[in-house]
Design an enzyme around this catalytic site. Structure first.
Site, PDB file in Angstrom:
ATOM      1  NE  ARG A 192      -4.020  34.177 -15.377  1.00 39.65           N
ATOM      2  CZ  ARG A 192      -4.439  33.185 -14.592  1.00 39.65           C
ATOM      3  NH1 ARG A 192      -3.950  33.045 -13.380  1.00 39.65           N
ATOM      4  NH2 ARG A 192      -5.340  32.357 -15.008  1.00 39.65           N
ATOM      5  NE  ARG A 242      -3.890  37.272 -12.581  1.00 33.40           N
ATOM      6  CZ  ARG A 242      -4.046  37.934 -13.707  1.00 33.40           C
ATOM      7  NH1 ARG A 242      -3.044  38.542 -14.284  1.00 33.40           N
ATOM      8  NH2 ARG A 242      -5.217  38.003 -14.282  1.00 33.40           N
ATOM      9  NE  ARG A 297      -6.448  45.334  -8.425  1.00 32.57           N
ATOM     10  CZ  ARG A 297      -7.492  45.489  -7.620  1.00 32.57           C
ATOM     11  NH1 ARG A 297      -7.785  46.685  -7.135  1.00 32.57           N
ATOM     12  NH2 ARG A 297      -8.259  44.474  -7.320  1.00 32.57           N
ATOM     13  CG  ASP A 355     -10.123  40.417 -18.249  1.00 31.15           C
ATOM     14  OD1 ASP A 355      -9.341  40.035 -17.366  1.00 31.15           O
ATOM     15  OD2 ASP A 355     -11.067  39.728 -18.664  1.00 31.15           O
ATOM     16  CE1 TYR A 367     -14.583  33.539 -16.535  1.00 28.42           C
ATOM     17  CE2 TYR A 367     -13.477  32.813 -18.531  1.00 28.42           C
ATOM     18  CZ  TYR A 367     -13.510  32.924 -17.146  1.00 28.42           C
ATOM     19  OH  TYR A 367     -12.490  32.425 -16.397  1.00 28.42           O
TER      20      TYR A 367
HETATM   21  O1  CP3 Z   1      -0.367  40.549 -17.254  1.00 29.62           O
HETATM   22  C1  CP3 Z   1      -1.579  40.536 -17.394  1.00 29.62           C
HETATM   23  O2  CP3 Z   1      -2.373  40.272 -16.474  1.00 29.62           O
HETATM   24  C2  CP3 Z   1      -2.077  40.871 -18.778  1.00 29.62           C
HETATM   25  C3  CP3 Z   1      -3.462  41.305 -18.893  1.00 29.62           C
HETATM   26  C4  CP3 Z   1      -4.527  40.214 -18.760  1.00 29.62           C
HETATM   27  C5  CP3 Z   1      -5.515  40.164 -17.725  1.00 29.62           C
HETATM   28  N1  CP3 Z   1      -6.386  39.158 -18.024  1.00 29.62           N
HETATM   29  C6  CP3 Z   1      -5.603  41.082 -16.577  1.00 29.62           C
HETATM   30  C7  CP3 Z   1      -6.354  40.676 -15.361  1.00 29.62           C
HETATM   31  C8  CP3 Z   1      -4.770  39.155 -19.638  1.00 29.62           C
HETATM   32  C9  CP3 Z   1      -3.969  38.711 -20.848  1.00 29.62           C
HETATM   33  C10 CP3 Z   1      -5.972  38.503 -19.165  1.00 29.62           C
HETATM   34  C11 CP3 Z   1      -6.600  37.378 -19.867  1.00 29.62           C
HETATM   35  C12 CP3 Z   1      -7.738  36.702 -19.265  1.00 29.62           C
HETATM   36  N2  CP3 Z   1      -8.741  37.242 -18.492  1.00 29.62           N
HETATM   37  C13 CP3 Z   1      -8.057  35.324 -19.470  1.00 29.62           C
HETATM   38  C14 CP3 Z   1      -7.273  34.385 -20.363  1.00 29.62           C
HETATM   39  C15 CP3 Z   1      -5.953  33.993 -19.847  1.00 29.62           C
HETATM   40  C16 CP3 Z   1      -5.886  33.309 -18.535  1.00 29.62           C
HETATM   41  O3  CP3 Z   1      -5.242  33.868 -17.669  1.00 29.62           O
HETATM   42  O4  CP3 Z   1      -6.478  32.234 -18.382  1.00 29.62           O
HETATM   43  C17 CP3 Z   1      -9.228  35.043 -18.749  1.00 29.62           C
HETATM   44  C18 CP3 Z   1      -9.896  33.697 -18.666  1.00 29.62           C
HETATM   45  C19 CP3 Z   1      -9.663  36.266 -18.145  1.00 29.62           C
HETATM   46  C20 CP3 Z   1     -10.881  36.491 -17.320  1.00 29.62           C
HETATM   47  C21 CP3 Z   1     -10.522  36.916 -15.940  1.00 29.62           C
HETATM   48  N3  CP3 Z   1     -10.112  38.195 -15.582  1.00 29.62           N
HETATM   49  C22 CP3 Z   1     -10.473  36.117 -14.764  1.00 29.62           C
HETATM   50  C23 CP3 Z   1     -10.842  34.648 -14.693  1.00 29.62           C
HETATM   51  C24 CP3 Z   1     -10.042  36.948 -13.721  1.00 29.62           C
HETATM   52  C25 CP3 Z   1      -9.892  36.592 -12.253  1.00 29.62           C
HETATM   53  C26 CP3 Z   1      -8.768  35.658 -11.992  1.00 29.62           C
HETATM   54  C27 CP3 Z   1      -7.397  36.171 -12.428  1.00 29.62           C
HETATM   55  O5  CP3 Z   1      -6.991  35.768 -13.499  1.00 29.62           O
HETATM   56  O6  CP3 Z   1      -6.776  36.951 -11.704  1.00 29.62           O
HETATM   57  C28 CP3 Z   1      -9.781  38.220 -14.250  1.00 29.62           C
HETATM   58  C29 CP3 Z   1      -9.258  39.394 -13.529  1.00 29.62           C
HETATM   59  C30 CP3 Z   1      -7.953  39.927 -13.998  1.00 29.62           C
HETATM   60  N4  CP3 Z   1      -7.580  40.084 -15.305  1.00 29.62           N
HETATM   61  C31 CP3 Z   1      -6.915  40.449 -13.166  1.00 29.62           C
HETATM   62  C32 CP3 Z   1      -5.925  40.935 -14.009  1.00 29.62           C
HETATM   63  C33 CP3 Z   1      -4.655  41.637 -13.625  1.00 29.62           C
HETATM   64  C34 CP3 Z   1      -6.936  40.515 -11.658  1.00 29.62           C
HETATM   65  C35 CP3 Z   1      -7.468  41.852 -11.283  1.00 29.62           C
HETATM   66  C36 CP3 Z   1      -6.998  42.310  -9.925  1.00 29.62           C
HETATM   67  O7  CP3 Z   1      -7.636  41.923  -8.950  1.00 29.62           O
HETATM   68  O8  CP3 Z   1      -6.015  43.074  -9.866  1.00 29.62           O
END
Ligand code: CP3
Length: 344
Positions: A24, A28, A37, A73, A148
């Site tokens: 991540r 974030r 964003r 994602d 999920y």
């Molecule tokens: O640097 C990165 O963020 C790489 C890309 C990436 C995202 N999600 C982008 C994202 C990766 C590798 C993931 C994996 C992911 N997504 C997992 C497995 C890894 C982990 O972190 O546990 C899971 C369970 C998800 C499902 C998911 N997507 C959740 C639970 C959420 C909300 C909570 C969170 O992690 O922020 C997301 C949204 C998400 N995926 C965001 C991002 C950048 C946040 C979106 C935003 O509001 O900008």
């Protein structure tokens, strides 16, 4: 395939220091991401290949990490199986999670063309990424994706509907796991063909079921996806968060590297896992929310001995970065890993 610190380390070759990247790392904590964003939704950033490429490369520029992870994602797989997902402030929400349906798996039908924009993004990233940096592709491992799809959100942290389905209707659960696995294989192999340097399987929720059940029911699917990627000569990092002692089952015929979570001791993991399997991890990311370099340095120093003796190790956090983490701390960790004399 170009040689980088990451690709050499994935082969187990001795380099002067471990590579560093973070799960991540793109979203974030980066001020540059948060700024984007304000202008674009998460979905827009994921769906426009130019924007996806830009966001993927932000951490390389802003943090100096040795690898970029594709900005996407794990829930693109349920979407390509026909499910509707909304990304909200409270996390993902599905319109019709499988728990609400009578016939659990039969209405899932794969449309892999929904993933094409991701391969376009990989092509663009590869034209822009610096020579010393590698691109990591990924997908969710089958159990986390299944959780999920059944539950429809992470509001219920126990994912009890998903777990009940496994116990009560294993046949239906297997039908869904098969569909996830088949599409994940196609997706992962296509990422490999478009030129990723490594592939990570994210099994964030491995710890939700007994490790014996996980090993018996889920690991064969993990192995199928990993094998398909490795047949393309792309190394696989498998991150089964919370699997505990189950990590001893991660042998070289499952994956090249095992991601270790912050709950586990990395030196214990080294004793327990097949020596040919490399390790990735596992700084407790909560340290990155504390405004104290002293504490951070104290905890980082604990990795020095490990890194001196273990060449097949990638520095990472024990789970993904969170919005509470301080950008300056994350940057400090990268600089520390790069400037430390690892005594190799
Ligand atoms: O640097 C990165 O963020 C790489 C890309 C990436 C995202 N999600 C982008 C994202 C990766 C590798 C993931 C994996 C992911 N997504 C997992 C497995 C890894 C982990 O972190 O546990 C899971 C369970 C998800 C499902 C998911 N997507 C959740 C639970 C959420 C909300 C909570 C969170 O992690 O922020 C997301 C949204 C998400 N995926 C965001 C991002 C950048 C946040 C979106 C935003 O509001 O900008």
């Amino acid at each position: 395939m170009k040689h980088t610190l990451l690709t050499d380390t994935l082969k187990g070759e001795k380099r002067e220091r471990p590579p560093v990247w973070f799960m991540r790392q793109a979203g974030r904590v980066l001020p540059s991401y948060l700024k984007l964003r304000e202008q674009y939704s998460f979905r827009q950033l994921m769906h426009d290949p130019e924007l996806t490429a830009e966001v993927t490369l932000l951490p390389v520029h802003d943090l100096g990490v040795d690898a970029a992870i594709l900005f996407s994602d794990i829930l693109v797989i349920p979407e390509a199986l026909g499910m509707k997902v909304h990304f909200t402030d409270k996390g993902p929400r599905f319109d019709s999670p499988l728990k609400s349906l009578k016939t659990v798996g039969s209405n899932l039908s794969a449309d892999s063309s929904k993933l094409n924009h991701i391969f376009k993004a990989i092509d663009i990233i590869n034209t822009k990424i610096s020579p010393e940096c590698s691109l990591i592709g990924f997908c969710g491992a089958p159990f986390t994706t299944f959780c999920y799809m059944v539950e429809g959100s992470s509001a219920n942290h126990e994912f009890s509907n998903a777990i009940n389905l496994i116990y009560q209707n294993k046949k239906a659960a297997i039908e869904v796991l098969e569909k996830i696995t088949e599409l994940s294989i196609e997706y992962a192999v296509n990422q490999a063909k478009h030129g990723i340097a490594a592939f990570q399987l994210f099994e964030t929720h491995a710890g939700l079921i007994p490790s014996e059940l996980y090993i018996e029911l889920i690991l064969p699917y993990v192995r199928r996806i990993a094998s398909a990627v490795r047949e393309q000569n792309i190394p696989v990092i498998y991150f089964p968060k919370g699997l505990g002692l189950g990590i001893t089952h991660i042998t070289k015929n499952i994956a090249d590297y095992a991601g270790i979570d912050w709950q586990y001791s990395i030196s214990e993991a080294r004793k327990q896992i097949d020596a040919n399997v490399g390790l990735q991890g596992n700084l407790d990311m909560r340290l990155l929310s504390i405004d104290s370099k002293e504490i951070l340095i104290r905890e980082l120093e604990k990795f020095k001995n490990f890194g001196k003796n273990n060449f097949n190790w990638i520095f990472n956090t024990g789970h993904g970065l969170s919005p509470n983490n301080l950008f300056n701390n994350v940057k400090f960790v990268v600089d520390w890993v790069k400037s430390t004399d690892w005594g190799r």
